[in-house]
Design a protein around this motif. Sequence first.
Motif, PDB file in Angstrom:
ATOM      1  N   PRO A  64       0.822  -1.215   0.000  1.00 19.77           N
ATOM      2  CA  PRO A  64       0.000   0.000   0.000  1.00 19.77           C
ATOM      3  C   PRO A  64       0.859   1.269   0.000  1.00 19.77           C
ATOM      4  O   PRO A  64       1.866   1.358   0.709  1.00 19.77           O
ATOM      5  N   ALA A  65       0.430   2.242  -0.816  1.00 20.90           N
ATOM      6  CA  ALA A  65       1.125   3.529  -0.901  1.00 20.90           C
ATOM      7  C   ALA A  65       0.387   4.638  -0.164  1.00 20.90           C
ATOM      8  O   ALA A  65       0.939   5.734   0.016  1.00 20.90           O
ATOM      9  N   GLY A  66      -0.874   4.405   0.217  1.00 20.53           N
ATOM     10  CA  GLY A  66      -1.614   5.409   0.972  1.00 20.53           C
ATOM     11  C   GLY A  66      -2.032   6.618   0.179  1.00 20.53           C
ATOM     12  O   GLY A  66      -2.472   7.615   0.758  1.00 20.53           O
ATOM     13  N   HIS A  67      -1.922   6.558  -1.144  1.00 25.98           N
ATOM     14  CA  HIS A  67      -2.209   7.727  -1.991  1.00 25.98           C
ATOM     15  C   HIS A  67      -3.698   7.822  -2.313  1.00 25.98           C
ATOM     16  O   HIS A  67      -4.351   8.816  -1.984  1.00 25.98           O
TER      17      HIS A  67
ATOM     18  N   TYR B 168       2.559   8.756  -3.016  1.00 22.24           N
ATOM     19  CA  TYR B 168       2.236   8.210  -1.704  1.00 22.24           C
ATOM     20  C   TYR B 168       2.006   9.318  -0.692  1.00 22.24           C
ATOM     21  O   TYR B 168       2.411  10.467  -0.890  1.00 22.24           O
ATOM     22  N   LYS B 169       1.302   8.969   0.374  1.00 21.93           N
ATOM     23  CA  LYS B 169       1.174   9.876   1.515  1.00 21.93           C
ATOM     24  C   LYS B 169       1.227   9.054   2.793  1.00 21.93           C
ATOM     25  O   LYS B 169       0.942   7.858   2.800  1.00 21.93           O
TER      26      LYS B 169
ATOM     27  N   SER C 104      -3.962  17.377   1.020  1.00 19.24           N
ATOM     28  CA  SER C 104      -3.172  16.793  -0.048  1.00 19.24           C
ATOM     29  C   SER C 104      -3.160  15.276   0.028  1.00 19.24           C
ATOM     30  O   SER C 104      -3.217  14.703   1.120  1.00 19.24           O
ATOM     31  N   ASN C 105      -3.052  14.648  -1.133  1.00 23.98           N
ATOM     32  CA  ASN C 105      -2.874  13.205  -1.203  1.00 23.98           C
ATOM     33  C   ASN C 105      -1.416  12.815  -1.416  1.00 23.98           C
ATOM     34  O   ASN C 105      -1.122  11.691  -1.842  1.00 23.98           O
ATOM     35  N   HIS C 106      -0.505  13.761  -1.144  1.00 18.88           N
ATOM     36  CA  HIS C 106       0.928  13.514  -1.221  1.00 18.88           C
ATOM     37  C   HIS C 106       1.582  13.910   0.098  1.00 18.88           C
ATOM     38  O   HIS C 106       1.011  14.667   0.892  1.00 18.88           O
TER      39      HIS C 106
END
Length: 337
Positions: free
Chosen positions: A95-98, A120-121, A283-285
């Motif tokens: 998972p990247a969490g983005h 990712y975030k 933000s998604n970053h």
Amino acid sequence: MHARSSFESWLRPDQAGLYCIPGDFHIDPHAPVARAVITHGHSDHARPGHDAVLATADTLAIMRLRLGEAGLGQTQALAYGVPLAIRDVTLRLLPAGHILGSAQVVIEHGGQRAVISGDYKRRADPTCQPFELMPCDLFVTEATFGLPVYRHEPDMGEVAKLLASLEDFPDRTHQIGVYGLGKCQRLIALLRRAGYDRPIWLHGALRAMTDYYVSRGFALGPVPPVADARDKLPGEIVLSPPSAIGDRWSRRFADPLAGFASGWMRIRGRIRQRGVELPLVISNHCDWPELLDTVAETGARDVWVTHGREDALVHELAKRGVAARALRLVDREDDAE
């Protein structure tokens, strides 16, 4: 993990993107290739025309919605954490969490481990799985917000700003610009967590992706289309693509108050450029500190930087004793976050 060969001998950028030589596949290629591993469904990473595509099931579903079945070629879904042998490499997605379905690509070859983060975030997001840290020798990181000025506010504080504005201006429609995949659904979920249970009205361009999130079990509450509204929606929240802010479509609303949910809302010039009255720094970053913390936590001795403010992050990492370089991959959007 000890190096037996340089990374460039088996992982390198070419005319289509980042190429894994022993596995014979590209990661997020910007041009059609024989075999593509796709980190997530945003259009600057998930492009049509590949002969074969490997990604998470959610990313493949999102690509079908955006590109149609004909744009995908042969597909293979890979669940998070499941190892897959491809020729002389082992590949996993984490998972990247983005956004929903977003993944980091973990490649192991010759005693080395490389992690390609995609976007990712690190912050909690009720609409996707959280980022999973993987120690590695090489970390390929994005740098969308790779400047010290970018420090994102707490999400719920920004949502509280929106709800306070609704109270202060009950006769105005609050039209909030959001990107259609990820940001729209995340803002809805955050509003629900804050106790907002009224309908959240959607521009038609946001419908398909929001319906997909609902089909995957995310409880987003009532999200009717603006086309069904019987008045000018005073005191209501309307979500739209950023491009719809201030255009003819907005004239149907009651003295619309323009907002925009984006990490770019940290910058006054961007706020003025968009004509935004209510900037929401959501933000998604990762922001600047989160990028630096993530690099340190991976323990990577080599870092490749792409997709954004590459030079600033490379410079800062070098000051910290990390061997960093800018990949300068082409055709990466830094606005649609």
